[in-house]
Structures are given as C-alpha cells and as structure tokens.
Write a protein that holds these residues in place. Structure first.
Motif, PDB file in Angstrom:
ATOM      1  N   LYS A 214       0.835  -1.206   0.000  1.00  0.00           N
ATOM      2  CA  LYS A 214       0.000   0.000   0.000  1.00  0.00           C
ATOM      3  C   LYS A 214       0.868   1.253   0.000  1.00  0.00           C
ATOM      4  CE  LYS A 214      -3.829   2.265   2.414  1.00  0.00           C
ATOM      5  NZ  LYS A 214      -4.798   2.172   3.552  1.00  0.00           N
ATOM      6  N   GLN A 215       1.923   1.224   0.811  1.00  0.00           N
ATOM      7  CA  GLN A 215       2.837   2.371   0.881  1.00  0.00           C
ATOM      8  C   GLN A 215       3.539   2.591  -0.451  1.00  0.00           C
ATOM      9  OE1 GLN A 215       5.791   1.944   3.934  1.00  0.00           O
ATOM     10  NE2 GLN A 215       6.896   3.791   3.350  1.00  0.00           N
ATOM     11  N   LYS A 216       3.977   1.500  -1.095  1.00  0.00           N
ATOM     12  CA  LYS A 216       4.669   1.616  -2.387  1.00  0.00           C
ATOM     13  C   LYS A 216       3.710   2.105  -3.467  1.00  0.00           C
ATOM     14  CE  LYS A 216       7.909  -1.138  -3.748  1.00  0.00           C
ATOM     15  NZ  LYS A 216       9.126  -0.331  -3.589  1.00  0.00           N
ATOM     16  N   LEU A 217       2.443   1.674  -3.397  1.00  0.00           N
ATOM     17  CA  LEU A 217       1.464   2.145  -4.372  1.00  0.00           C
ATOM     18  C   LEU A 217       1.246   3.647  -4.226  1.00  0.00           C
ATOM     19  CD1 LEU A 217      -0.653   1.759  -6.565  1.00  0.00           C
ATOM     20  CD2 LEU A 217      -2.290   1.082  -4.786  1.00  0.00           C
ATOM     21  N   GLN A 218       1.130   4.124  -3.006  1.00  0.00           N
ATOM     22  CA  GLN A 218       0.943   5.552  -2.794  1.00  0.00           C
ATOM     23  C   GLN A 218       2.153   6.346  -3.294  1.00  0.00           C
ATOM     24  OE1 GLN A 218      -1.976   6.943  -1.866  1.00  0.00           O
ATOM     25  NE2 GLN A 218      -2.672   4.807  -1.971  1.00  0.00           N
ATOM     26  N   ALA A 219       3.349   5.804  -3.086  1.00  0.00           N
ATOM     27  CA  ALA A 219       4.558   6.466  -3.580  1.00  0.00           C
ATOM     28  C   ALA A 219       4.564   6.489  -5.107  1.00  0.00           C
ATOM     29  CB  ALA A 219       5.801   5.742  -3.053  1.00  0.00           C
ATOM     30  N   LEU A 220       4.112   5.411  -5.721  1.00  0.00           N
ATOM     31  CA  LEU A 220       4.039   5.341  -7.187  1.00  0.00           C
ATOM     32  C   LEU A 220       3.067   6.393  -7.716  1.00  0.00           C
ATOM     33  CD1 LEU A 220       3.753   2.085  -9.277  1.00  0.00           C
ATOM     34  CD2 LEU A 220       2.208   3.983  -9.716  1.00  0.00           C
ATOM     35  N   LEU A 221       1.896   6.493  -7.095  1.00  0.00           N
ATOM     36  CA  LEU A 221       0.893   7.458  -7.551  1.00  0.00           C
ATOM     37  C   LEU A 221       1.400   8.886  -7.374  1.00  0.00           C
ATOM     38  CD1 LEU A 221      -2.324   5.803  -6.056  1.00  0.00           C
ATOM     39  CD2 LEU A 221      -1.553   5.746  -8.443  1.00  0.00           C
ATOM     40  N   GLU A 230      -5.535  11.480 -13.293  1.00  0.00           N
ATOM     41  CA  GLU A 230      -4.396  10.616 -13.581  1.00  0.00           C
ATOM     42  C   GLU A 230      -4.179   9.619 -12.445  1.00  0.00           C
ATOM     43  OE1 GLU A 230      -0.819  12.624 -14.549  1.00  0.00           O
ATOM     44  OE2 GLU A 230      -1.610  13.580 -16.338  1.00  0.00           O
ATOM     45  N   ARG A 231      -4.381  10.070 -11.238  1.00  0.00           N
ATOM     46  CA  ARG A 231      -4.205   9.184 -10.082  1.00  0.00           C
ATOM     47  C   ARG A 231      -5.196   8.025 -10.146  1.00  0.00           C
ATOM     48  NH1 ARG A 231      -1.937   9.852  -4.968  1.00  0.00           N
ATOM     49  NH2 ARG A 231      -2.853   8.542  -3.353  1.00  0.00           N
ATOM     50  N   ASP A 232      -6.446   8.313 -10.466  1.00  0.00           N
ATOM     51  CA  ASP A 232      -7.453   7.259 -10.567  1.00  0.00           C
ATOM     52  C   ASP A 232      -7.105   6.283 -11.684  1.00  0.00           C
ATOM     53  OD1 ASP A 232      -8.829   8.417  -8.494  1.00  0.00           O
ATOM     54  OD2 ASP A 232     -10.301   9.432  -9.774  1.00  0.00           O
ATOM     55  N   ALA A 233      -6.675   6.834 -12.828  1.00  0.00           N
ATOM     56  CA  ALA A 233      -6.334   5.973 -13.968  1.00  0.00           C
ATOM     57  C   ALA A 233      -5.136   5.088 -13.646  1.00  0.00           C
ATOM     58  CB  ALA A 233      -6.051   6.824 -15.201  1.00  0.00           C
ATOM     59  N   LEU A 234      -4.136   5.664 -12.988  1.00  0.00           N
ATOM     60  CA  LEU A 234      -2.950   4.895 -12.637  1.00  0.00           C
ATOM     61  C   LEU A 234      -3.264   3.819 -11.593  1.00  0.00           C
ATOM     62  CD1 LEU A 234      -0.002   7.461 -12.452  1.00  0.00           C
ATOM     63  CD2 LEU A 234      -0.237   5.537 -14.019  1.00  0.00           C
TER      64      LEU A 234
END
Length: 254
Positions: A214-221, A230-234
C-alpha cells in the motif's frame, strides 16, 4: 498490427544512446570507462555492431554499466554532506549490506576510480551533459531506489520467471508489453522513458510484500500522477498490472 516491442534492455540502451536518460551519452560513457573495463566491454566495438547482432546478454551488460554510471553520476553531483549521508546506502545497493572483505575492497577501489573520472570532467562538460539532454536526470534518491535489491524470495524462485524460466530482463519486457504497445511511445524518448520507469515501478510493486505494498502504491501514484484523474487511472492500471504479474509469474507474486 504494431511491431513487436523491443526488449526492456534494448529500449533502455536506445534511450541512453538518444541522450534520453538525463545525461548526454558522450559524457556518461566517458565517465563510465572504469565500469566498462571492469565488465570487459569494448564500448566502441559493441556500438559499431548492427543492433540486431548484439546478444541479449551483451545488451543487458551494457545497460547494467550505464545504469550504474548514471547512479554514480547523480551521487557525485551531490554536495559533500549529502554524499556522506548516502554513502552507506550506495554501498549496500551495489555490493550488499554485508559484503565480503574482497568485495568491499573492490567497491572502494572502484569508487576511487570513478571519483577520479568525475573530478577529471570539467564543470562545463557536466553542465552541458545536463543542460542539453532532452530529459531530466532523476534525483539520486530515486535512482538509488530503482537500483535497490528486489524483495527476497525463497531460493526455489531464483531460477527464473514463469514456466519458461525467463531471466529478469526478458520477464520484465514481457510484463511491460501492455505499456509499450503504442508505436507512438517508441517515437518519443520522453514517453518511452516514462513508460519504462512506470513498468519498473509496477514490477517492484507486484513483488512487494503485503505490509509494504500500500505504501509503495501511494509512492508510485505520487511520483507519476499529476492530477486526481491521472491518479485514478494509474490506480486502475496498477491493479491490472498486478493481476498480469500474478498470471505470468505466480511463483513470484507476493
């Protein structure tokens, strides 16, 4: 029908040759000479070959050298205090947190050679290498994160990826195909670099353990999205790529 995508390593090499990795290739390759010697590569001979005649292994080693050189270029660009702050993390990234004595000695010898190469580059050449490149060199911390060792897996999984036991470069290229299918991406170095970075981020996310995903996903976004849309699409694309990784390489899925 679009042409078959080139491998991830081939795309990376082309991006370096096109000055699309944040540093002009002529300056980076000159700086990287000790690394080419370490890996036993004659750069001029290799680049003189038609691209189709280079083996996958040769391309992979070329990209490994250039990736390492780019990381060290970013490191030596830091001021002295920040270099000292990141020195231990850089060593752990390149030779592991607890290297054998000979590996640590070799690392320090290499760093000495690379520092000499860096010092020998005039300030004007370093500036030109940045200012005239068509893309921006990522921050050192970001490059260090990209070079960090992948999450540990059980020894049985180290042989390869998928039923065909692919090596990591080939597996990553297969995984990234949906992001590279548009021919227009290959005509735009910035777009290609962006898609390659995104593919690598999804690859690392897919292998992150549940506690850190979850933390890595937030960093990616945060890194790749410039707007809520863009955040929703990603986020949707990230879930699709996670499903793709699990389908292709279930033995490596977190």
């Amino acid at each position: 029908m679009p042409p078959e995508p080139a491998s991830s390593s081939e795309q990376s090499l082309e991006a370096y040759l096109d000055d699309a990795m944040g540093v002009r290739f002529d300056a980076l390759s000159r700086f990287a000479q000790p690394l080419f010697e370490l890996y036993g590569i004659d750069l001029q001979s290799s680049l003189a070959k038609p691209p189709s005649s280079r083996s996958a292994k040769e391309i992979s080693v070329l990209v490994t050298v250039l990736d390492t050189a780019r990381l060290l270029w970013a490191y030596f660009s830091l001021d002295a205090d920040r270099q000292e702050h990141h020195a231990a993390a850089l060593k752990a990234c390149l030779v592991g947190p607890t290297p054998e004595a000979d590996a640590e000695e070799s690392f320090h010898e290499l760093m000495g050679l690379m520092r000499e190469r860096w010092t020998a580059l005039p300030d004007s050449r370093r500036h030109h290498a940045h200012a005239t490149a068509p893309s921006t060199l990522p921050p050192f911390e970001q490059l260090l994160d990209q070079h960090a060792s992948p999450p540990n897996h059980s020894p049985a999984h180290h042989g390869g990826y998928g039923a065909e036991q692919l090596e990591k470069p080939e597996a990553l290229a297969l995984f990234a195909q949906p992001l590279l299918e548009d021919p227009a991406v290959h005509a735009d170095p910035d777009a290609l670099e962006h898609r390659m970075a995104l593919a690598t981020a999804y690859w690392e996310l897919a292998q992150a353990d549940a506690d850190h995903r979850k933390q890595k996903l937030q960093a990616l976004l945060h890194r790749f999205a410039d707007s809520p849309d863009e955040r929703d699409a990603l986020q949707q694309q990230a879930h699709e790529m996670l499903d793709r990784f699990e389908t292709l390489f279930p033995e490596h899925a977190a």
